[in-house]
Motif scaffolding. Structure first.
Motif, PDB file in Angstrom:
ATOM      1  N   LYS A  20     -12.849 -74.551  32.078  1.00  0.00           N
ATOM      2  CA  LYS A  20     -12.347 -73.757  33.201  1.00  0.00           C
ATOM      3  C   LYS A  20     -13.105 -72.435  33.311  1.00  0.00           C
ATOM      4  O   LYS A  20     -13.381 -71.963  34.418  1.00  0.00           O
ATOM      5  N   SER A  21     -13.470 -71.861  32.182  1.00  0.00           N
ATOM      6  CA  SER A  21     -14.213 -70.596  32.193  1.00  0.00           C
ATOM      7  C   SER A  21     -15.610 -70.779  32.757  1.00  0.00           C
ATOM      8  O   SER A  21     -16.059 -69.991  33.606  1.00  0.00           O
ATOM      9  N   VAL A  22     -16.312 -71.807  32.306  1.00  0.00           N
ATOM     10  CA  VAL A  22     -17.668 -72.065  32.799  1.00  0.00           C
ATOM     11  C   VAL A  22     -17.645 -72.401  34.284  1.00  0.00           C
ATOM     12  O   VAL A  22     -18.465 -71.897  35.068  1.00  0.00           O
ATOM     13  N   THR A  23     -16.702 -73.233  34.695  1.00  0.00           N
ATOM     14  CA  THR A  23     -16.570 -73.588  36.109  1.00  0.00           C
ATOM     15  C   THR A  23     -16.320 -72.344  36.955  1.00  0.00           C
ATOM     16  O   THR A  23     -16.972 -72.145  37.992  1.00  0.00           O
ATOM     17  N   TYR A 155      -5.520 -78.791  36.985  1.00  0.00           N
ATOM     18  CA  TYR A 155      -6.556 -78.686  38.020  1.00  0.00           C
ATOM     19  C   TYR A 155      -6.441 -77.414  38.860  1.00  0.00           C
ATOM     20  O   TYR A 155      -7.236 -77.191  39.762  1.00  0.00           O
ATOM     21  N   ARG A 156      -5.461 -76.570  38.594  1.00  0.00           N
ATOM     22  CA  ARG A 156      -5.248 -75.394  39.443  1.00  0.00           C
ATOM     23  C   ARG A 156      -6.375 -74.375  39.352  1.00  0.00           C
ATOM     24  O   ARG A 156      -6.711 -73.740  40.349  1.00  0.00           O
ATOM     25  N   VAL A 157      -6.965 -74.202  38.170  1.00  0.00           N
ATOM     26  CA  VAL A 157      -8.095 -73.265  38.068  1.00  0.00           C
ATOM     27  C   VAL A 157      -9.263 -73.790  38.889  1.00  0.00           C
ATOM     28  O   VAL A 157      -9.907 -73.029  39.618  1.00  0.00           O
ATOM     29  N   LEU A 158      -9.538 -75.084  38.817  1.00  0.00           N
ATOM     30  CA  LEU A 158     -10.611 -75.667  39.627  1.00  0.00           C
ATOM     31  C   LEU A 158     -10.310 -75.500  41.113  1.00  0.00           C
ATOM     32  O   LEU A 158     -11.183 -75.109  41.899  1.00  0.00           O
ATOM     33  N   TRP A 159      -9.084 -75.794  41.530  1.00  0.00           N
ATOM     34  CA  TRP A 159      -8.667 -75.637  42.931  1.00  0.00           C
ATOM     35  C   TRP A 159      -8.898 -74.204  43.406  1.00  0.00           C
ATOM     36  O   TRP A 159      -9.529 -73.967  44.433  1.00  0.00           O
ATOM     37  N   ALA A 160      -8.389 -73.253  42.637  1.00  0.00           N
ATOM     38  CA  ALA A 160      -8.525 -71.842  43.026  1.00  0.00           C
ATOM     39  C   ALA A 160      -9.979 -71.405  43.012  1.00  0.00           C
ATOM     40  O   ALA A 160     -10.424 -70.680  43.914  1.00  0.00           O
ATOM     41  N   SER A 161     -10.736 -71.846  42.018  1.00  0.00           N
ATOM     42  CA  SER A 161     -12.138 -71.435  41.918  1.00  0.00           C
ATOM     43  C   SER A 161     -12.993 -72.067  43.016  1.00  0.00           C
ATOM     44  O   SER A 161     -13.917 -71.434  43.527  1.00  0.00           O
ATOM     45  N   ALA A 162     -12.691 -73.306  43.375  1.00  0.00           N
ATOM     46  CA  ALA A 162     -13.459 -73.961  44.445  1.00  0.00           C
ATOM     47  C   ALA A 162     -13.237 -73.252  45.778  1.00  0.00           C
ATOM     48  O   ALA A 162     -14.194 -72.919  46.484  1.00  0.00           O
ATOM     49  N   TRP A 163     -11.973 -72.997  46.129  1.00  0.00           N
ATOM     50  CA  TRP A 163     -11.701 -72.226  47.349  1.00  0.00           C
ATOM     51  C   TRP A 163     -12.215 -70.798  47.194  1.00  0.00           C
ATOM     52  O   TRP A 163     -12.566 -70.128  48.165  1.00  0.00           O
ATOM     53  N   GLY A 164     -12.260 -70.376  45.938  1.00  0.00           N
ATOM     54  CA  GLY A 164     -12.685 -69.018  45.644  1.00  0.00           C
ATOM     55  C   GLY A 164     -14.137 -68.729  45.948  1.00  0.00           C
ATOM     56  O   GLY A 164     -14.520 -67.563  46.011  1.00  0.00           O
TER      57      GLY A 164
END
Length: 182
Positions: A20-23, A155-164
């Motif tokens: 999650k950190s690297v993503t 998957y919430r960190v990925l979701w937030a980071s992708a929209w981010g």
């Protein structure tokens, strides 16, 4: 897409915090790259992009990993209540901290030898927090409601980071605005 999700699921089950950190770091860097392309037509500050990547990988990604677990543990029983807690307390603290760290790192990077890192960090928070939070409330309540209602916790960190990526382009623009000293 299914192949990517299987690959990512394997990563987050084996290395949840690291993946999650690297993503998040990569997507913060992508947001800054997008911002630079919009502002200048090219990416001409790798130092700026590296700062965003570092903040995403070393701060935001790890914080979101634990923060989403914490929100889930509150057992607020509805996505709406969770989103309201997130958008009042969480978003404000995370955004203020982002600007402080970016201002601090900016001076450490040599952009202003007359200002202390602490002073620059505080100045960034003071000048950027309110307008950024107003913009935040146009975007993130909807996206986070969907996240809290439909996206599984892991998957919430990925979701937030992708929209981010788009949000991070905006944040990068705000973080790199010159502070008006008048």
């Amino acid at each position: 897409m299914k192949r990517f999700l299987n690959w990512y699921s394997n990563l987050i089950s084996r290395y949840p915090l690291l993946s999650k950190s690297v993503t998040t770091g990569a997507l913060f860097a992508a947001g800054d790259g997008l911002c630079q392309l919009i502002e200048d037509g090219s990416i001409n500050s790798s130092e700026r992009m590296l700062r965003m990547c570092a903040v995403g990988a070393l701060w935001t990604g790890p914080v979101l990993h634990f923060y989403f677990k914490f929100l889930s543990s509150l057992k607020l029983k509805s996505a709406l209540k969770t989103m309201l807690v997130d958008q009042t307390l969480g978003a404000t603290v995370l955004t203020a901290t982002f600007f402080f760290i970016m201002g601090f790192l900016e001076v450490l990077g040599g952009s202003d030898e007359l200002t202390s890192p602490m002073t620059n960090g505080i100045d960034k928070v003071t000048s950027q927090l309110v307008p950024t939070m107003i913009a935040n409330w146009y975007v993130w309540p909807f996206l986070n409601y969907i996240s809290f209602r439909f996206i599984e916790l892991e998957y919430r960190v990925l979701w937030a980071s992708a929209w981010g990526v788009l949000w991070n382009a905006y944040l990068s623009s705000r973080a790199n605005m010159q502070i008006d000293s008048a």
